[in-house]
Design a protein around this motif. Structure first.
Motif, PDB file in Angstrom:
ATOM      1  N   ILE A 125      15.834  46.409  20.253  1.00 15.38           N
ATOM      2  CA  ILE A 125      15.064  46.909  18.978  1.00 15.38           C
ATOM      3  C   ILE A 125      14.076  46.774  18.963  1.00 15.38           C
ATOM      4  O   ILE A 125      12.710  46.704  17.572  1.00 15.38           O
ATOM      5  N   TYR A 153      13.244  34.342  17.275  1.00 12.17           N
ATOM      6  CA  TYR A 153      12.856  35.102  16.209  1.00 12.17           C
ATOM      7  C   TYR A 153      14.196  36.149  16.207  1.00 12.17           C
ATOM      8  O   TYR A 153      14.986  35.151  15.236  1.00 12.17           O
ATOM      9  N   SER A 154      14.130  36.868  16.131  1.00 13.12           N
ATOM     10  CA  SER A 154      14.880  38.141  16.104  1.00 13.12           C
ATOM     11  C   SER A 154      15.887  37.697  17.587  1.00 13.12           C
ATOM     12  O   SER A 154      17.300  37.908  16.991  1.00 13.12           O
ATOM     13  N   SER A 185       8.213  39.225  10.997  1.00 15.80           N
ATOM     14  CA  SER A 185       7.852  38.322  11.725  1.00 15.80           C
ATOM     15  C   SER A 185       6.670  38.308  12.444  1.00 15.80           C
ATOM     16  O   SER A 185       5.830  39.603  12.340  1.00 15.80           O
ATOM     17  N   LYS A 209      13.824  26.155  26.937  1.00 17.50           N
ATOM     18  CA  LYS A 209      13.929  26.461  25.909  1.00 17.50           C
ATOM     19  C   LYS A 209      15.484  27.146  25.538  1.00 17.50           C
ATOM     20  O   LYS A 209      16.267  26.812  25.138  1.00 17.50           O
TER      21      LYS A 209
HETATM   22  N1  LIG Z   1      13.736  46.567  15.421  1.00 21.48           N
HETATM   23  C1  LIG Z   1      13.243  46.052  14.079  1.00 21.48           C
HETATM   24  O1  LIG Z   1      13.305  46.736  13.603  1.00 21.48           O
HETATM   25  C2  LIG Z   1      12.758  44.838  14.568  1.00 21.48           C
HETATM   26  C3  LIG Z   1      13.262  43.714  14.117  1.00 21.48           C
HETATM   27  C4  LIG Z   1      12.730  42.038  14.540  1.00 21.48           C
HETATM   28  C5  LIG Z   1      12.172  42.149  15.549  1.00 21.48           C
HETATM   29  N2  LIG Z   1      11.457  43.405  16.246  1.00 21.48           N
HETATM   30  C6  LIG Z   1      10.609  43.226  17.656  1.00 21.48           C
HETATM   31  O2  LIG Z   1      11.920  43.279  18.386  1.00 21.48           O
HETATM   32  C7  LIG Z   1      10.431  42.018  19.356  1.00 21.48           C
HETATM   33  C8  LIG Z   1      10.706  40.148  18.946  1.00 21.48           C
HETATM   34  O3  LIG Z   1      10.343  39.840  18.178  1.00 21.48           O
HETATM   35  P1  LIG Z   1      10.545  38.652  17.168  1.00 21.48           P
HETATM   36  O4  LIG Z   1      10.238  38.464  15.763  1.00 21.48           O
HETATM   37  O5  LIG Z   1      11.982  38.366  17.788  1.00 21.48           O
HETATM   38  O6  LIG Z   1       9.155  37.962  18.197  1.00 21.48           O
HETATM   39  P2  LIG Z   1       9.282  36.311  18.542  1.00 21.48           P
HETATM   40  O7  LIG Z   1       9.415  35.187  17.135  1.00 21.48           O
HETATM   41  O8  LIG Z   1       7.829  36.217  19.048  1.00 21.48           O
HETATM   42  O9  LIG Z   1       9.850  36.519  19.614  1.00 21.48           O
HETATM   43  C9  LIG Z   1       9.930  37.285  20.768  1.00 21.48           C
HETATM   44  C10 LIG Z   1      10.911  36.218  22.418  1.00 21.48           C
HETATM   45  O10 LIG Z   1      10.026  37.619  23.387  1.00 21.48           O
HETATM   46  C11 LIG Z   1      10.309  36.901  24.195  1.00 21.48           C
HETATM   47  N3  LIG Z   1       9.026  37.186  25.232  1.00 21.48           N
HETATM   48  C12 LIG Z   1       7.571  37.346  25.039  1.00 21.48           C
HETATM   49  N4  LIG Z   1       7.185  38.104  25.477  1.00 21.48           N
HETATM   50  C13 LIG Z   1       7.520  38.381  26.960  1.00 21.48           C
HETATM   51  C14 LIG Z   1       7.159  38.259  27.966  1.00 21.48           C
HETATM   52  N5  LIG Z   1       6.388  38.824  28.745  1.00 21.48           N
HETATM   53  N6  LIG Z   1       9.005  37.848  29.375  1.00 21.48           N
HETATM   54  C15 LIG Z   1      10.288  37.104  28.702  1.00 21.48           C
HETATM   55  N7  LIG Z   1      10.078  37.014  27.282  1.00 21.48           N
HETATM   56  C16 LIG Z   1       9.156  37.517  26.704  1.00 21.48           C
HETATM   57  C17 LIG Z   1       9.420  35.641  24.365  1.00 21.48           C
HETATM   58  O11 LIG Z   1       9.872  34.361  24.677  1.00 21.48           O
HETATM   59  P3  LIG Z   1       8.981  32.734  24.832  1.00 21.48           P
HETATM   60  O12 LIG Z   1       9.649  32.042  23.803  1.00 21.48           O
HETATM   61  O13 LIG Z   1       9.649  32.051  26.324  1.00 21.48           O
HETATM   62  O14 LIG Z   1       7.951  33.336  24.330  1.00 21.48           O
HETATM   63  C18 LIG Z   1      11.150  35.064  22.810  1.00 21.48           C
HETATM   64  O15 LIG Z   1      11.510  34.543  23.223  1.00 21.48           O
HETATM   65  C19 LIG Z   1       8.967  42.738  18.427  1.00 21.48           C
HETATM   66  O16 LIG Z   1       8.531  43.176  19.896  1.00 21.48           O
HETATM   67  C20 LIG Z   1       9.378  43.111  17.452  1.00 21.48           C
HETATM   68  O17 LIG Z   1       8.265  43.962  16.801  1.00 21.48           O
HETATM   69  C21 LIG Z   1      12.069  44.865  16.226  1.00 21.48           C
END
Ligand SMILES: NC(=O)c1ccc[n+]([C@@H]2O[C@H](COP(=O)([O-])OP(=O)(O)OC[C@H]3O[C@@H](n4cnc5c(N)ncnc54)[C@H](OP(=O)(O)O)[C@@H]3O)[C@@H](O)[C@H]2O)c1
Length: 323
Positions: free
Chosen positions: A99, A13-14, A162, A38
């Motif tokens: 992030i 998502y992010s 998210s 994907k």
């Molecule tokens: N600092 C901030 O303000 C902020 C803002 C937003 C999000 N975040 C953080 O950013 C992270 C992602 O958030 P999101 O909302 O984008 O989550 P999301 O939609 O669930 O996406 C997660 C992404 O990470 C990949 N992933 C997860 N585990 C993995 C692994 N072990 N190896 C390789 N790829 C992996 C997933 O791949 P697949 O599609 O293959 O599963 C997907 O592409 C989270 O930790 C969230 O807390 C921080």
């Protein structure tokens, strides 16, 4: 022709928001992740270069980072994903951005600073909403009151999360609240720290929560005492009550599985309309040993909309040699 910027976790998502943000700045990032179908689908749709590698596959990750100068790592939770990507960036001589908002991850990355400098690269976590606006405001108030010993940040307007952010939060939410005291990150029980802040329309009760600035603000400002508050919305009050009275129970592995399964049922993140809705207010306040206080307030767009802009903006600056 791609820019030497790779967004890993671009299918999330992010990650998707940051790919859009990079395109809006005229960048052409390489889109990367672990799921070939994907990643290729996304790359084809946007006309970008795809690269596929699992984080555990060192050779594939090294190949994916070939020719890359900046990695914007958006695959979380970072307690699982940061280390292999940082190692790969150090091997490749690429700058590492993420992030992450997870304080133990931020602290672990800070310990790699000297090594990164030796290799001529930068490790910079938390280039999303958590912590760019709060960190900028913290730096601003710290400059207004040199020698400040206490920094307090307060945030209002966080309505959406998210799926992944909810899962990450559940991992540590019931331990207590992390704050910094005397330069050290310590845990205080839920409910101990309450305060009112004026976000623009009178005082609002706010509750101290664990947030990335407790990790990062120390490195930005050198201020040894840091706490972050959020406006006390009904869901936050419930979380506080749960943490206070049932924390020990909600930390057990069975409840963690249940909570994370519950998070899986959430929408992947706010819709475009929700991201365009009412924004956020951030307050930073510093105090020195004489009790002098300085406070500043900042309005921002919705948190995920901010992340979609700040991540690519920081990446563009690093690509331009500002690191
Ligand atoms: N600092 C901030 O303000 C902020 C803002 C937003 C999000 N975040 C953080 O950013 C992270 C992602 O958030 P999101 O909302 O984008 O989550 P999301 O939609 O669930 O996406 C997660 C992404 O990470 C990949 N992933 C997860 N585990 C993995 C692994 N072990 N190896 C390789 N790829 C992996 C997933 O791949 P697949 O599609 O293959 O599963 C997907 O592409 C989270 O930790 C969230 O807390 C921080």
């Amino acid at each position: 022709m791609s820019d030497p910027l790779l967004i890993y976790g671009a299918t999330g998502y992010s990650g998707g928001l940051m790919v859009e943000g990079a395109l809006a700045r005229g960048l052409r990032p390489i889109v990367a992740g672990r799921d070939e179908t994907k990643v290729r689908g996304l790359a084809e749709r946007l006309g970008l270069e795809p690269r596929v590698a699992r984080l555990a596959d060192t050779a594939a990750l090294d190949a994916a980072l070939r020719g890359v100068r900046v990695v914007l790592h958006s695959a979380g939770p970072y307690y699982e994903t940061a280390t292999p990507m940082v190692e790969a960036c150090l091997r490749a001589g690429a700058h590492y951005l993420d992030i992450a908002g997870e304080i133990p991850v931020i602290e672990a990355l800070a310990r790699r600073h000297a090594e990164a400098r030796r290799r001529g690269v930068m490790i910079m976590p938390s280039v999303g909403f958590d912590v760019v606006p709060t960190d900028c405001l913290a730096a601003h108030v710290a400059a207004r009151l040199p020698g400040a010993r206490r920094l307090v940040l307060a945030i209002s307007g966080l309505r959406f999360t998210s799926r992944a952010s909810a899962k990450t939060a559940f991992q540590h939410a019931f331990d207590g609240v992390r704050v910094r005291r005397g330069g050290q990150v310590v845990l205080v029980p839920w409910g101990e720290l309450h305060r009112a802040f004026d976000y623009g329309d009178g005082p609002r009760e706010s509750i101290a929560c664990t947030w990335g600035d407790v990790g990062t603000a120390w490195y930005t400002t050198g201020i040894p005492d840091v706490a972050v508050y959020f406006e006390a919305t009904a869901p936050l009050r419930m979380l506080e009550l749960a943490g206070r009275y049932f924390g020990w129970f909600l930390r057990t592995p069975l409840w963690q599985v249940w909570l994370k399964a519950h998070a899986d049922a959430l929408p992947e993140g706010p819709t475009e309309e929700e991201r365009g809705a009412k924004g956020m207010v951030v307050i930073a306040e510093v105090e020195d040993v004489h009790g002098r206080r300085v406070q500043s307030r900042l309005r921002t767009p919705e948190a995920y909309a901010v992340t979609g802009v700040t991540g690519p903006a920081v990446a563009a600056r690093v690509l331009g040699g500002d690191f």
